[in-house]
Motif scaffolding. Sequence first.
Motif, PDB file in Angstrom:
ATOM      1  N   TRP A 185      14.113 -22.479  56.462  1.00 24.30           N
ATOM      2  CA  TRP A 185      15.714 -22.420  57.918  1.00 24.30           C
ATOM      3  C   TRP A 185      15.648 -20.782  57.238  1.00 24.30           C
ATOM      4  O   TRP A 185      15.925 -21.011  55.797  1.00 24.30           O
ATOM      5  N   GLY A 186      16.529 -19.980  58.071  1.00 28.70           N
ATOM      6  CA  GLY A 186      17.547 -18.533  57.831  1.00 28.70           C
ATOM      7  C   GLY A 186      16.694 -17.824  57.314  1.00 28.70           C
ATOM      8  O   GLY A 186      15.299 -17.795  56.735  1.00 28.70           O
ATOM      9  N   ASN A 187      17.321 -16.647  56.900  1.00 29.96           N
ATOM     10  CA  ASN A 187      16.502 -15.287  57.257  1.00 29.96           C
ATOM     11  C   ASN A 187      16.671 -14.685  55.636  1.00 29.96           C
ATOM     12  O   ASN A 187      18.282 -14.650  55.149  1.00 29.96           O
ATOM     13  N   ILE A 188      15.560 -14.526  54.819  1.00 26.89           N
ATOM     14  CA  ILE A 188      15.510 -14.594  53.743  1.00 26.89           C
ATOM     15  C   ILE A 188      15.643 -13.110  53.558  1.00 26.89           C
ATOM     16  O   ILE A 188      14.929 -12.306  53.941  1.00 26.89           O
ATOM     17  N   GLU A 189      16.377 -12.150  52.565  1.00 26.14           N
ATOM     18  CA  GLU A 189      16.932 -10.912  52.736  1.00 26.14           C
ATOM     19  C   GLU A 189      16.004  -9.976  51.593  1.00 26.14           C
ATOM     20  O   GLU A 189      15.903  -9.270  52.305  1.00 26.14           O
ATOM     21  N   GLU A 190      15.762 -10.392  51.105  1.00 24.46           N
ATOM     22  CA  GLU A 190      14.921 -10.002  49.866  1.00 24.46           C
ATOM     23  C   GLU A 190      13.414 -10.102  50.054  1.00 24.46           C
ATOM     24  O   GLU A 190      13.029 -11.359  50.547  1.00 24.46           O
ATOM     25  N   ASP A 191      12.843  -8.957  49.772  1.00 21.77           N
ATOM     26  CA  ASP A 191      11.249  -9.239  50.249  1.00 21.77           C
ATOM     27  C   ASP A 191      10.498 -10.337  48.796  1.00 21.77           C
ATOM     28  O   ASP A 191       9.736 -10.739  49.183  1.00 21.77           O
ATOM     29  N   GLU A 192      11.069 -10.276  47.943  1.00 19.73           N
ATOM     30  CA  GLU A 192      10.421 -11.255  47.192  1.00 19.73           C
ATOM     31  C   GLU A 192      11.773 -11.740  45.561  1.00 19.73           C
ATOM     32  O   GLU A 192      12.862 -10.795  45.623  1.00 19.73           O
ATOM     33  N   GLY A 193      11.884 -12.334  44.698  1.00 18.52           N
ATOM     34  CA  GLY A 193      12.400 -12.994  44.401  1.00 18.52           C
ATOM     35  C   GLY A 193      12.187 -13.973  43.342  1.00 18.52           C
ATOM     36  O   GLY A 193      10.614 -14.349  43.336  1.00 18.52           O
ATOM     37  N   THR A 194      12.535 -14.288  42.179  1.00 20.85           N
ATOM     38  CA  THR A 194      12.367 -15.505  41.533  1.00 20.85           C
ATOM     39  C   THR A 194      14.630 -16.659  41.520  1.00 20.85           C
ATOM     40  O   THR A 194      15.166 -16.627  41.819  1.00 20.85           O
ATOM     41  N   ILE A 195      13.622 -17.678  41.808  1.00 22.06           N
ATOM     42  CA  ILE A 195      14.631 -19.130  41.567  1.00 22.06           C
ATOM     43  C   ILE A 195      14.724 -19.323  39.908  1.00 22.06           C
ATOM     44  O   ILE A 195      13.267 -20.523  39.952  1.00 22.06           O
ATOM     45  N   THR A 223      10.632 -20.390  40.321  1.00 18.13           N
ATOM     46  CA  THR A 223       9.909 -20.075  41.006  1.00 18.13           C
ATOM     47  C   THR A 223       9.415 -18.723  41.734  1.00 18.13           C
ATOM     48  O   THR A 223      11.046 -18.640  42.413  1.00 18.13           O
ATOM     49  N   HIS A 224       8.442 -18.465  42.003  1.00 24.80           N
ATOM     50  CA  HIS A 224       9.249 -17.105  42.746  1.00 24.80           C
ATOM     51  C   HIS A 224       8.571 -17.079  44.034  1.00 24.80           C
ATOM     52  O   HIS A 224       7.571 -17.734  44.204  1.00 24.80           O
ATOM     53  N   PHE A 225       9.165 -15.959  44.498  1.00 23.06           N
ATOM     54  CA  PHE A 225       8.485 -16.057  45.867  1.00 23.06           C
ATOM     55  C   PHE A 225       8.420 -14.805  46.222  1.00 23.06           C
ATOM     56  O   PHE A 225       9.067 -13.716  46.054  1.00 23.06           O
ATOM     57  N   LYS A 226       7.649 -14.854  47.746  1.00 23.31           N
ATOM     58  CA  LYS A 226       6.913 -13.377  48.989  1.00 23.31           C
ATOM     59  C   LYS A 226       8.019 -13.581  49.698  1.00 23.31           C
ATOM     60  O   LYS A 226       7.111 -14.299  50.057  1.00 23.31           O
ATOM     61  N   VAL A 227       8.730 -12.990  50.508  1.00 27.28           N
ATOM     62  CA  VAL A 227       8.983 -12.957  52.156  1.00 27.28           C
ATOM     63  C   VAL A 227       7.450 -12.525  52.611  1.00 27.28           C
ATOM     64  O   VAL A 227       6.979 -11.059  52.920  1.00 27.28           O
ATOM     65  N   LEU A 228       6.734 -13.709  53.516  1.00 29.54           N
ATOM     66  CA  LEU A 228       5.653 -12.982  54.358  1.00 29.54           C
ATOM     67  C   LEU A 228       6.180 -12.545  55.795  1.00 29.54           C
ATOM     68  O   LEU A 228       5.429 -11.711  56.330  1.00 29.54           O
ATOM     69  N   GLU A 229       7.004 -13.756  56.721  1.00 32.85           N
ATOM     70  CA  GLU A 229       7.768 -13.068  57.867  1.00 32.85           C
ATOM     71  C   GLU A 229       8.926 -13.384  58.858  1.00 32.85           C
ATOM     72  O   GLU A 229       8.881 -15.210  57.857  1.00 32.85           O
TER      73      GLU A 229
END
Length: 337
Positions: A185-195, A223-229
């Motif tokens: 849910w929501g618009n993740i503004e960063e293209d990638e990041g780490t939690i 957890t590392h993440f990257k926005v795909l879409e």
Amino acid sequence: MDDLEEAAENFEHYRFVAEQGQQPLRVDKFLMNFIMNVTRNKVQQAVKDGNVLVNDEVVKANHKVKAGDVVRVVFEYAPRETEILPENIPLDIVHEDDAVIVVNKPAGMVVHPGHGNYTGTLVNALMHHFKNLPENADGRPGLVHRIDKDTSGLLVIAKTEHALAHLSQQFKDKTSERLYYALVWGNIEEDEGTIEGHIGRHLKNRLMQDVFTDGEHGKPAVTHFKVLERFTYVTLVQCELETGRTHQIRAHFKHIGHTLFNDERYGGNTVLKGTTYTKYKQFVDNCFKLIPRQALHAKTLGFEHPTTGEFLRFDCGVPQDLIAVLEKWRGYTLTNS
């Protein structure tokens, strides 16, 4: 452990509302009066584990229950002593050799037998298709790691004792590769990041995990993440697990305000982002029907082969329910942009 859950079926739940006229009574005695055949030791252990709550607050055994109080208890279930029987259940086998098997588990299949799920599990299927699989420390044939019942995707199974030990050490040493797709849910503004943040059992809801940034509870988790879409109100992300805590992806993304789409346990099965228009709410409900589970898929799995030393990487396609909901969100985004 992987991003998996100690599923609700592995616990016994009770909820009571103290009736009007209830005289103050110790909560341990109250529970023994209301639960058939429960032992004092079982109640005391539940209290010690923090699994007894009065009005959503963890209490001690000497807490006095009064009229109108809501009393809840969760007993961790000790699996019954029973033989695990082989079952002829089809498996989607991605890879097999003399040492390992890689399977693509469908959403809805429990990985191993437990309270309420003694049949129809991945382990029941494995025992039919493969003989003499080595048992892990919990006595479960072939299992190196697990994923939650309603998470789809890849698992590696060991066929020999050497493979089991070798693979287990890789997961412990964080040298395996695990990539998940998640719709949140929501618009993740960063293209990638780490939690980052310790993950441990939720202090009030024992069937959930929570993030403790002060490190007072739980174990370290990354957890590392990257926005795909991006779809305005939801975001498709790729998650790479550096650690493998229970519910890691689900708890971490809820912690940063981006609960997984249709994750009922973590509150993602209601409209968390978007408009108040009736048509939008109906659209989201239709999306929920397309993927009646948390939108999480274990897409890529990599590890060093325990015999050859070669690093193997496997990838499985996105399941149809997730494809369908992504297509629906793409259409909504184009129409409303």
